[in-house]
Design an enzyme around this catalytic site. Sequence first.
Site, PDB file in Angstrom:
ATOM      1  CE  LYS A   1     -22.454  -2.623  16.666  1.00  0.00           C
ATOM      2  NZ  LYS A   1     -23.409  -2.707  17.730  1.00  0.00           N
TER       3      LYS A   1
ATOM      4  CB  SER B   1      -4.097  -6.549   4.854  1.00  0.00           C
ATOM      5  OG  SER B   1      -3.811  -5.282   4.353  1.00  0.00           O
TER       6      SER B   1
ATOM      7  CG  HIS C   1      -1.909  -1.037   1.370  1.00  0.00           C
ATOM      8  ND1 HIS C   1      -2.071  -1.788   2.502  1.00  0.00           N
ATOM      9  CD2 HIS C   1      -2.852  -1.461   0.487  1.00  0.00           C
ATOM     10  CE1 HIS C   1      -3.067  -2.648   2.328  1.00  0.00           C
ATOM     11  NE2 HIS C   1      -3.549  -2.481   1.111  1.00  0.00           N
TER      12      HIS C   1
ATOM     13  NE  ARG D   1      -2.773  -7.691  -4.292  1.00  0.00           N
ATOM     14  CZ  ARG D   1      -3.569  -8.194  -3.358  1.00  0.00           C
ATOM     15  NH1 ARG D   1      -3.092  -8.425  -2.164  1.00  0.00           N
ATOM     16  NH2 ARG D   1      -4.817  -8.493  -3.614  1.00  0.00           N
TER      17      ARG D   1
END
Length: 172
Positions: free
Chosen positions: A41, A129, A17, A91
């Site tokens: 949530k 990530s 990133h 990517r």
Amino acid sequence: MKIGIYPGSFDPVTNGHMDIIERASHLVDKLIVSVLINPRKNAGLFSLGERIDMLKEATSHLANVEIDSFSGLLVNYAKYKGASIIVRGLRAVTDLEHEMQMAQINKNITPEVETIFLVTRAQYSFLSSSAVKELALFQGDYHDLVPYNVKDKLKDKFNKEDVKWITADAVK
Ligand code: PNS
């Protein structure tokens, strides 16, 4: 003033990133890196506040980069911010199908906003990530893959007893 938006989950920000942020910051007058507010949530590893703080610290050397968050449709947020460009990193070809679909939907809804793709440096083509979180969870070496401040945050997260139970589902 040309304003670009680099949207994403950034859970957490990686060196892949950072590569895109640094390169995109040279293409626009202002680059807004914006974290998606996930309505589900407990989604993700880091809270919205933690993701924003990590991004702010990691980009503090880039004068024209601002960190923000958004919910709802990206193109509505782009219009609200006066941005004419959406930046996404590619990517590998495997990213292309999904990215093209998003870009085409966005173009269809908002023709005045362009999506541009920056091809990730080869050294980060495998990086995500999710991979970083798995490495951190299983004590793999992720030190060259994230900014220094994220390294510390990951170490803190996975040293805490209460995340030892984390399941593969929780590690996006
Ligand atoms: O880092 P990510 O998870 O690949 O980022 C995906 C993101 C945030 C760019 C994408 O999910 C998004 O734009 N979400 C906002 C909702 C939206 O505008 N959807 C329309 C395109 S299908």
